[in-house]
Design a protein around this motif. Structure first.
Motif, PDB file in Angstrom:
ATOM      1  N   CYS A   1       0.776  -1.240   0.000  1.00 51.77           N
ATOM      2  CA  CYS A   1       0.000   0.000   0.000  1.00 51.77           C
ATOM      3  C   CYS A   1       0.805   1.288   0.000  1.00 51.77           C
ATOM      4  CB  CYS A   1      -0.943   0.018   1.202  1.00 51.77           C
ATOM      5  SG  CYS A   1      -2.109  -1.342   1.143  1.00 51.77           S
ATOM      6  N   THR A   2       2.026   1.278   0.529  1.00 58.18           N
ATOM      7  CA  THR A   2       2.756   2.539   0.572  1.00 58.18           C
ATOM      8  C   THR A   2       3.610   2.754  -0.675  1.00 58.18           C
ATOM      9  OG1 THR A   2       4.604   1.571   1.770  1.00 58.18           O
ATOM     10  CG2 THR A   2       2.870   2.564   3.089  1.00 58.18           C
ATOM     11  N   ARG A   3       3.824   1.694  -1.450  1.00 57.98           N
ATOM     12  CA  ARG A   3       4.622   1.873  -2.671  1.00 57.98           C
ATOM     13  C   ARG A   3       3.708   2.380  -3.784  1.00 57.98           C
ATOM     14  NH1 ARG A   3       7.257   0.715   1.610  1.00 57.98           N
ATOM     15  NH2 ARG A   3       8.736  -1.022   1.599  1.00 57.98           N
ATOM     16  N   SER A   4       4.335   3.045  -4.771  1.00 63.72           N
ATOM     17  CA  SER A   4       3.563   3.464  -5.944  1.00 63.72           C
ATOM     18  C   SER A   4       3.250   2.211  -6.763  1.00 63.72           C
ATOM     19  CB  SER A   4       4.379   4.427  -6.796  1.00 63.72           C
ATOM     20  OG  SER A   4       5.361   3.707  -7.518  1.00 63.72           O
ATOM     21  N   ALA A   5       2.331   2.343  -7.720  1.00 64.80           N
ATOM     22  CA  ALA A   5       1.952   1.180  -8.525  1.00 64.80           C
ATOM     23  C   ALA A   5       3.174   0.577  -9.215  1.00 64.80           C
ATOM     24  CB  ALA A   5       0.902   1.570  -9.558  1.00 64.80           C
ATOM     25  N   ASN A   6       4.031   1.449  -9.749  1.00 67.30           N
ATOM     26  CA  ASN A   6       5.218   0.924 -10.438  1.00 67.30           C
ATOM     27  C   ASN A   6       6.250   0.343  -9.481  1.00 67.30           C
ATOM     28  OD1 ASN A   6       4.598   1.152 -13.170  1.00 67.30           O
ATOM     29  ND2 ASN A   6       5.067   3.324 -13.178  1.00 67.30           N
ATOM     30  N   GLN A   7       6.378   0.936  -8.294  1.00 68.81           N
ATOM     31  CA  GLN A   7       7.322   0.382  -7.329  1.00 68.81           C
ATOM     32  C   GLN A   7       6.870  -1.019  -6.913  1.00 68.81           C
ATOM     33  OE1 GLN A   7       7.188   3.426  -4.337  1.00 68.81           O
ATOM     34  NE2 GLN A   7       8.989   4.496  -5.122  1.00 68.81           N
ATOM     35  N   LEU A   8       5.571  -1.174  -6.696  1.00 69.53           N
ATOM     36  CA  LEU A   8       5.057  -2.487  -6.320  1.00 69.53           C
ATOM     37  C   LEU A   8       5.298  -3.483  -7.448  1.00 69.53           C
ATOM     38  CD1 LEU A   8       3.565  -4.382  -4.424  1.00 69.53           C
ATOM     39  CD2 LEU A   8       1.403  -3.503  -5.296  1.00 69.53           C
ATOM     40  N   LEU A   9       5.092  -3.001  -8.684  1.00 69.59           N
ATOM     41  CA  LEU A   9       5.320  -3.863  -9.833  1.00 69.59           C
ATOM     42  C   LEU A   9       6.775  -4.309  -9.894  1.00 69.59           C
ATOM     43  CD1 LEU A   9       4.282  -5.047 -12.405  1.00 69.59           C
ATOM     44  CD2 LEU A   9       5.079  -3.013 -13.580  1.00 69.59           C
ATOM     45  N   HIS A  10       7.708  -3.365  -9.697  1.00 65.38           N
ATOM     46  CA  HIS A  10       9.135  -3.727  -9.731  1.00 65.38           C
ATOM     47  C   HIS A  10       9.459  -4.730  -8.644  1.00 65.38           C
ATOM     48  CE1 HIS A  10       9.878   0.303 -11.912  1.00 65.38           C
ATOM     49  NE2 HIS A  10       9.684  -0.666 -12.761  1.00 65.38           N
ATOM     50  N   ALA A  11       8.822  -4.563  -7.487  1.00 69.70           N
ATOM     51  CA  ALA A  11       9.044  -5.516  -6.402  1.00 69.70           C
ATOM     52  C   ALA A  11       8.567  -6.899  -6.835  1.00 69.70           C
ATOM     53  CB  ALA A  11       8.313  -5.074  -5.146  1.00 69.70           C
ATOM     54  N   ARG A  12       7.430  -6.949  -7.541  1.00 69.09           N
ATOM     55  CA  ARG A  12       6.916  -8.242  -7.993  1.00 69.09           C
ATOM     56  C   ARG A  12       7.849  -8.868  -9.025  1.00 69.09           C
ATOM     57  NH1 ARG A  12       0.637  -6.955  -9.196  1.00 69.09           N
ATOM     58  NH2 ARG A  12       0.392  -9.176  -9.447  1.00 69.09           N
ATOM     59  N   GLN A  13       8.425  -8.016  -9.871  1.00 72.39           N
ATOM     60  CA  GLN A  13       9.381  -8.531 -10.864  1.00 72.39           C
ATOM     61  C   GLN A  13      10.629  -9.060 -10.172  1.00 72.39           C
ATOM     62  OE1 GLN A  13       9.562  -4.944 -13.214  1.00 72.39           O
ATOM     63  NE2 GLN A  13       8.151  -5.741 -14.755  1.00 72.39           N
ATOM     64  N   ALA A  14      11.119  -8.286  -9.177  1.00 75.27           N
ATOM     65  CA  ALA A  14      12.306  -8.729  -8.450  1.00 75.27           C
ATOM     66  C   ALA A  14      12.020 -10.041  -7.727  1.00 75.27           C
ATOM     67  CB  ALA A  14      12.744  -7.656  -7.443  1.00 75.27           C
ATOM     68  N   TYR A  15      10.775 -10.189  -7.272  1.00 73.59           N
ATOM     69  CA  TYR A  15      10.385 -11.414  -6.575  1.00 73.59           C
ATOM     70  C   TYR A  15      10.479 -12.619  -7.505  1.00 73.59           C
ATOM     71  CZ  TYR A  15       7.994 -13.874  -2.751  1.00 73.59           C
ATOM     72  OH  TYR A  15       7.691 -14.697  -1.699  1.00 73.59           O
TER      73      TYR A  15
END
Lengths: 316, 298
Positions: A111-125
């Motif tokens: 919730c605190t990350r921007s949409a793209n930051q969350l997306l990058h986190a999912r990619q890194a995952y």
């Protein structure tokens, strides 16, 4: 606003690597050097350092740090050195594991990350764990918690300013109704929190307050023992005023008997390059004491030094 | 060989899928055909032959195919998918299979691109629109399908796949007590696991049932299509092409032809489409046919 400071004349990457290598060599470790270098480099620079260090010395910088450092300082250095996406992926993964599980951390990241930051986190995952964040969250959470967390981590929210005011009215009414009936995990509540844009949710909550007199947060405090309700409350805070959420986390971490280093490390390392300044201002406003002073009072040694550097405190 | 009469030529030009423009142009000036062509013209009580109302409707649809395939194929794939999703949502439950098709057949990044384009085009996220407009039991499944960002690597855990195959079997067995589409485990497995993993689940399922998952899911069409698209996409393509090219195909089935050919670049689809090339050349007409055949031969 970030609190991280980077010198205007940054040494070359190879110089940084050389200095770091020197910091590890010989007896003991030169922690000050590590803090001076890594504590003043942004994500792009840190990534470059890691890449170059591995090419030059044939070893992953993080492994070298792991060998040399210990305890709270090590955890902070390790988390800080990673780039934001990998850091979020690591924290999220830990949060799904049994002994370190934390619905709160998952919600916080989602919730605190921007949409793209969350997306990058999912990619890194994907890259790091060879599976998707959603599968792990789905697999390791159950019931109402899964019902809330899965949409939160899967969301790719609209980030524009377009807001539909009549929808805000309808959804404020809907939320009020569900909350009055204590139906906190109702499909419609989840729908609003899990899919609407932050701007839209903000408009809805403003309308809620105008119409019903209370802040929605107040209406979500009915049962102090209800963990799910607490998570819903925090979700709302994270979506609409994250700096207040982080201030609360920091306050609780620092006031706790003995300090919650885990939370302190997490907040400082994840927000230093984003909005730690705003959080620190909020902290001062709420506690009448600067965040840096509270950190000095509550921590010590190299751990304290790096925290201060990341919080923008200029050392003499 | 006798020349076909003008009404026969008109009939030939306008039947099938698409329109034979050349043939039409060649007989356009002749006005005698109205009398002989009861398929398109009917005698009105005021003594003139008027266009049959349903014939006009279906003609409109046939003429539109060329324009649709051109517009769709020139569009950026992300915009294409975003618009298709929006349209399917607007049309309602009969078209939800299009949502399943796009969410399940696209790669993780293609689906993500569609979500981004959706933001640009409609100032909302696809998830919020689906969540607010779908009221039925499909809501949970469809929202979760479009929100997925699946891992795309080959790594698969056989024991987990086996356990999950069993869970699916259980849910299917209890379908009359509780709709499998709303079962949390079914949704979790189908909407978060990677495609290679799901293909393994599909295989493992065969050990516990003498039918495949898709055969056992005949009753729940949307779930069946989800599994098909994720695990055995060729079966899905074959079924859709077949339905589109039958003599009694309805408009939705025929539209699928444009959609599949204009949006699929995958080898799997191409492989299936080549089997239907003969039927396409036979049933489809005019410029529309030329576009389809051209795209398949690329």
């Amino acid at each position: 606003m970030a609190t991280l400071t980077v010198p205007s004349a940054v040494p070359s990457v190879s110089e940084d690597c050389e200095q770091l290598q020197k910091a590890f060599s010989g007896w003991g470790t030169n922690e000050k050097l590590i803090i001076d270098i890594l504590g003043h480099r942004n994500a792009e620079q840190r990534n470059l350092i890691r890449k170059t260090y591995a090419e030059t010395y044939g070893e992953d910088l993080l492994k070298a740090l792991d060998k040399e450092l210990t305890s709270d300082f090590e955890r902070l250095v390790l988390l800080w050195t990673l780039d934001p996406a990998e850091r979020d992926a690591l924290l999220a993964n830990e949060a799904t594991k049994r002994w370190t599980s934390s619905n709160q951390v998952l919600m916080e990241i989602a919730c605190t990350r921007s949409a793209n930051q969350l997306l990058h986190a999912r990619q890194a995952y994907h890259a790091r764990y060879k599976k998707s964040l959603e599968e792990d969250v789905a697999h390791h959470t159950t019931g109402d918690f899964r019902k809330l967390l899965l949409p939160l981590v899967s969301a790719y929210r609209y980030e524009g300013d377009e807001v539909n005011m009549s929808l805000a009215k309808t959804e404020a009414k809907l939320l009020h109704e569900k909350i009055s009936n204590k139906a906190y995990s109702d499909d419609d509540v989840i729908k609003v929190l899990g899919t609407r844009s932050k701007a839209q949710i903000n408009a809805t909550l403003n309308h809620y307050k105008n119409e019903y007199g209370n802040d929605i947060i107040e209406d979500l405090e009915a049962d102090p023992k209800d963990d799910f309700l607490a998570l819903v409350r925090s979700t709302v805070k994270c979506l609409v005023y994250p700096e207040k959420y982080f201030e609360e986390i920091l306050r609780q971490a620092i006031n706790k008997r003995g300090t919650d280093e885990g939370a302190l490390t997490r907040v400082i390392s994840t927000r230093a390059e984003f909005d730690l300044k705003i959080i620190a201002d909020e902290y001062q406003r709420r506690n009448s004491v600067p965040l840096t002073r509270a950190i000095v009072k509550d921590t010590h040694g190299d751990y304290e030094k790096l925290l201060l550097v990341l919080a923008g405190h200029d050392e003499a | 060989m006798a020349h076909p009469s003008e009404p026969e030529v008109l009939d030939q030009a306008l039947s099938g899928i698409g329109v034979d423009e050349k043939l039409l142009v060649s007989i356009l000036r002749k006005s005698h055909m109205r009398k002989g062509c009861s398929k398109f013209f009917c005698e009105d009580e005021r003594q003139f032959e008027r266009w049959n109302h349903t014939a006009i409707k279906s003609l409109k649809a046939e003429f539109k195919r060329f324009k649709d395939v051109v517009v769709l194929s020139l569009m950026h794939p992300w915009e294409r998918d975003a618009r298709l999703l929006k349209k399917a949502l607007k049309k309602g439950p009969m078209q939800y299979n299009v949502i399943v098709e796009i969410a399940c057949i696209r790669s993780s990044d293609e689906l993500l691109g569609a979500r981004k384009a959706y933001h640009s085009l409609f100032d909302r996220s696809i998830e919020e629109d689906l969540a607010s407009h779908i009221q039925g039991s499909e809501r949970k499944l469809l929202v979760a399908l479009v929100s997925a960002y699946r891992y795309e690597g080959p790594k698969v855990k056989e024991d987990t796949a086996r356990l999950e195959a069993k869970a699916l079997l259980n849910a299917i067995k209890n379908n009359d007590k509780r709709n499998a589409m709303e079962d949390d485990e079914v949704v979790r497995i189908l909407t978060t696991r990677s495609k290679p993993h799901l293909k393994e689940v599909y295989e493992q399922y065969k050990k516990f049932s003498d039918k495949t998952i898709t055969e056992d899911l005949e009753v729940e069409l949307l779930l069946k299509e989800t599994v098909e698209c994720l695990c055995t996409p060729q079966t899905y393509f074959t079924r859709v092409f077949d339905a589109a090219l039958r003599d009694d195909a309805d408009e939705d089935a025929k539209k699928a032809l444009t959609r599949l050919v204009a949006t699929q670049e995958s080898e799997e689809m191409k492989g299936v489409a080549t089997k239907f090339e003969g039927k396409i050349k036979e049933r489809v007409k005019g410029a529309y046919k030329d576009v389809l055949v051209g795209m398949l031969e690329k």
